[in-house]
Design an enzyme around this catalytic site. Structure first.
Site, PDB file in Angstrom:
ATOM      1  N   SER A 116     -36.911  61.314 -59.863  1.00 57.56           N
ATOM      2  CA  SER A 116     -35.831  61.837 -59.034  1.00 57.56           C
ATOM      3  C   SER A 116     -34.571  60.959 -59.167  1.00 57.56           C
ATOM      4  CB  SER A 116     -36.309  61.968 -57.588  1.00 57.56           C
ATOM      5  OG  SER A 116     -35.449  62.773 -56.823  1.00 57.56           O
ATOM      6  N   ASP A 170     -39.555  73.119 -57.996  1.00 54.70           N
ATOM      7  CA  ASP A 170     -38.958  71.953 -57.336  1.00 54.70           C
ATOM      8  C   ASP A 170     -37.825  72.401 -56.404  1.00 54.70           C
ATOM      9  OD1 ASP A 170     -37.613  69.565 -56.640  1.00 54.70           O
ATOM     10  OD2 ASP A 170     -38.108  68.636 -58.554  1.00 54.70           O
ATOM     11  N   HIS A 201     -41.662  68.962 -56.071  1.00 50.23           N
ATOM     12  CA  HIS A 201     -41.015  67.673 -56.350  1.00 50.23           C
ATOM     13  C   HIS A 201     -42.068  66.575 -56.232  1.00 50.23           C
ATOM     14  CE1 HIS A 201     -37.341  65.446 -57.026  1.00 50.23           C
ATOM     15  NE2 HIS A 201     -37.589  64.646 -55.998  1.00 50.23           N
TER      16      HIS A 201
END
Length: 220
Positions: A116, A170, A201
């Site tokens: 991320s 996601d 995610h």
């Protein structure tokens, strides 16, 4: 030189290779520590370094302070980017790279990894780094500061192996944003090892197996 962050380290003190692995927003350096035994690199003398991001107020979370590599100012994370924060974390990662080099790690035996936000910093920094790296592992992420990329990218890492992986569902970093980054980099001449998984995610079991295989190729 920026101040080095505190780090969690796993692996031999006298390693032959290093992976600098950056966590995501709101997590810390312990987040991916449990993944180390799952990767099967015990016989390859690899040191994992998991730095803790600084604590910053994050706009999209109501200004709440949390560990973050940079601020997120909009729900559309690619808009109104925190250039100063991204570049501060780039400097921090460059200092960690420098420390690994001082500990005897050849730059070609050093991989930048991240999830991320951490993956965004790994991509941003690795493709601008002045010495050839062993690879960049970018999970559930995207390439930030695209507008300055062309003039800032480093020829030394034009051929660096890049592994990008993303969840098809996601809700945090949408798949289309990661795919746009992938296509942008491919058009700029980079070879991207691209993977998608039936997940949100997160990191999935099949993804861990693919990461393990990719890392073993880098360190063989």
């Amino acid at each position: 030189m920026s101040q080095l962050p505190e780090c969690v380290e796993v692996g031999p003190a006298e390693a032959q290779s290093s992976i600098l692995w950056l966590h995501g927003l709101g997590a810390d350096g312990h987040d991916f520590e449990p993944l180390v035994p799952e990767l099967g690199l015990d016989d390859l003398s690899v040191r994992f370094v998991f730095p803790h991001a600084p604590v910053l107020p994050v706009t999209v979370n109501g200004g709440m302070p949390m560990r973050a590599w940079y601020d997120i100012r909009s729900p559309q994370i690619q808009q109104d980017e925190d250039s100063d924060g991204i570049r501060a974390s780039q400097m921090m990662l460059e200092d960690l790279i420098r420390r690994e080099r001082e500990r005897g790690i050849d730059s070609r035996q050093l991989i930048l990894a991240g999830f991320s936000q951490g993956g965004a910093i790994a991509l941003h920094t690795g493709l601008r780094h002045s010495q050839p790296l062993g690879g960049i592992l970018a999970l559930s992420t995207y390439l930030p500061l695209v507008d300055t990329f062309e003039q800032e990218r480093a020829p030394a890492n034009q051929t660096v192996p890049v592994f990008m992986a993303h969840g098809k569902s996601d809700p945090i970093v949408p798949l289309w944003l990661a795919d746009d980054s992938r296509h942008y980099l491919e058009q700029a001449g980079y070879s991207i090892d691209w993977h998608t998984y039936a997940m949100q995610h997160q990191v999935a079991l099949g993804e861990i197996s693919d990461i393990s295989r990719w890392l073993k190729l880098r360190f063989q």
